[in-house]
Design a protein around this motif. Structure first.
Motif, PDB file in Angstrom:
ATOM      1  N   ARG A 111      -3.872  -7.186   0.151  1.00 32.50           N
ATOM      2  CA  ARG A 111      -4.532  -7.288   1.456  1.00 32.50           C
ATOM      3  C   ARG A 111      -4.680  -5.902   2.071  1.00 32.50           C
ATOM      4  O   ARG A 111      -4.011  -4.959   1.668  1.00 32.50           O
ATOM      5  N   GLU A 112      -5.570  -5.822   3.053  1.00 33.01           N
ATOM      6  CA  GLU A 112      -5.734  -4.616   3.866  1.00 33.01           C
ATOM      7  C   GLU A 112      -4.783  -4.751   5.053  1.00 33.01           C
ATOM      8  O   GLU A 112      -4.720  -5.797   5.690  1.00 33.01           O
ATOM      9  N   THR A 113      -4.053  -3.685   5.361  1.00 35.20           N
ATOM     10  CA  THR A 113      -3.156  -3.717   6.517  1.00 35.20           C
ATOM     11  C   THR A 113      -3.846  -3.091   7.725  1.00 35.20           C
ATOM     12  O   THR A 113      -4.869  -2.423   7.592  1.00 35.20           O
ATOM     13  N   ASP A 114      -3.230  -3.275   8.878  1.00 34.07           N
ATOM     14  CA  ASP A 114      -3.794  -2.692  10.096  1.00 34.07           C
ATOM     15  C   ASP A 114      -3.572  -1.184  10.168  1.00 34.07           C
ATOM     16  O   ASP A 114      -4.103  -0.511  11.041  1.00 34.07           O
ATOM     17  N   TYR A 115      -2.785  -0.618   9.246  1.00 32.46           N
ATOM     18  CA  TYR A 115      -2.586   0.837   9.218  1.00 32.46           C
ATOM     19  C   TYR A 115      -3.314   1.488   8.042  1.00 32.46           C
ATOM     20  O   TYR A 115      -3.034   2.623   7.658  1.00 32.46           O
ATOM     21  N   GLY A 116      -4.272   0.751   7.456  1.00 31.61           N
ATOM     22  CA  GLY A 116      -5.165   1.344   6.474  1.00 31.61           C
ATOM     23  C   GLY A 116      -4.697   1.335   5.037  1.00 31.61           C
ATOM     24  O   GLY A 116      -5.281   2.007   4.192  1.00 31.61           O
ATOM     25  N   SER A 117      -3.663   0.576   4.732  1.00 28.37           N
ATOM     26  CA  SER A 117      -3.160   0.501   3.361  1.00 28.37           C
ATOM     27  C   SER A 117      -3.670  -0.764   2.686  1.00 28.37           C
ATOM     28  O   SER A 117      -3.994  -1.745   3.349  1.00 28.37           O
ATOM     29  N   ARG A 118      -3.766  -0.713   1.371  1.00 26.49           N
ATOM     30  CA  ARG A 118      -4.002  -1.916   0.562  1.00 26.49           C
ATOM     31  C   ARG A 118      -2.681  -2.205  -0.119  1.00 26.49           C
ATOM     32  O   ARG A 118      -2.174  -1.353  -0.849  1.00 26.49           O
ATOM     33  N   TYR A 135      -0.493   3.333   1.097  1.00 23.20           N
ATOM     34  CA  TYR A 135      -0.008   4.182   2.187  1.00 23.20           C
ATOM     35  C   TYR A 135       0.993   5.187   1.626  1.00 23.20           C
ATOM     36  O   TYR A 135       1.995   4.817   1.027  1.00 23.20           O
TER      37      TYR A 135
END
Length: 143
Positions: A111-118, A135
């Motif tokens: 998934r994509e996180t709200d801090y820009g990581s997959r 990240y």
């Protein structure tokens, strides 16, 4: 002049396992670590293993020794691993694909996180949790 400003790994998470050979196989075949050293004792138990993470760092593990001086309960570790570039064998999508094909327990699908990581989260056969994502952490201020 040294142009590589990335320090060598100085922190080595350590794990113990009920079935260390199976855990090593999982971490190598599914997650993408590389075997560096695997030493067994006279009973065939893993006394020490070092698995390297291709982009840098690694972990150490061995067979569970309940009466050992530095004993840790298997299955209680949780770690974050920075995925390598796609096509490196340790990209987050490649790890998800191998984990799915191996029937691994995926607790959080990619998934994509709200801090820009997959990221994805999976459990190894011992129950340890591995969050694997893109990240890379904040830059070090002293470099």
């Amino acid at each position: 002049m040294d142009t590589d400003r990335t320090p060598q790994a100085q922190v080595w998470p350590t794990l113990q396992a009920h079935d260390a050979p199976a855990l090593i196989d999982f971490l190598v075949d599914v997650v993408g670590f590389r075997r560096n050293t695997v030493m067994t004792d006279e009973d065939g138990r893993v006394a020490h293993a070092q698995l390297d993470w291709p982009p840098g760092g690694g972990i150490m593990l061995g067979s569970h020794k309940p009466d050992g001086e530095w004993s840790r309960q298997p299955g209680t570790f949780g770690g974050y691993v920075v995925a390598g570039d796609s096509g490196s064998g340790v990209g987050v999508e490649e790890i998800e694909d191998r984990a799915t094909r191996a029937g691994a327990t995926i607790l959080t699908p990619l998934r994509e996180t709200d801090y820009g990581s997959r990221e994805l989260v999976l459990a190894d056969p011992e129950g340890n949790l591995w969050s694997i994502g893109t990240y890379r952490g904040e830059p070090r201020a002293d470099l």
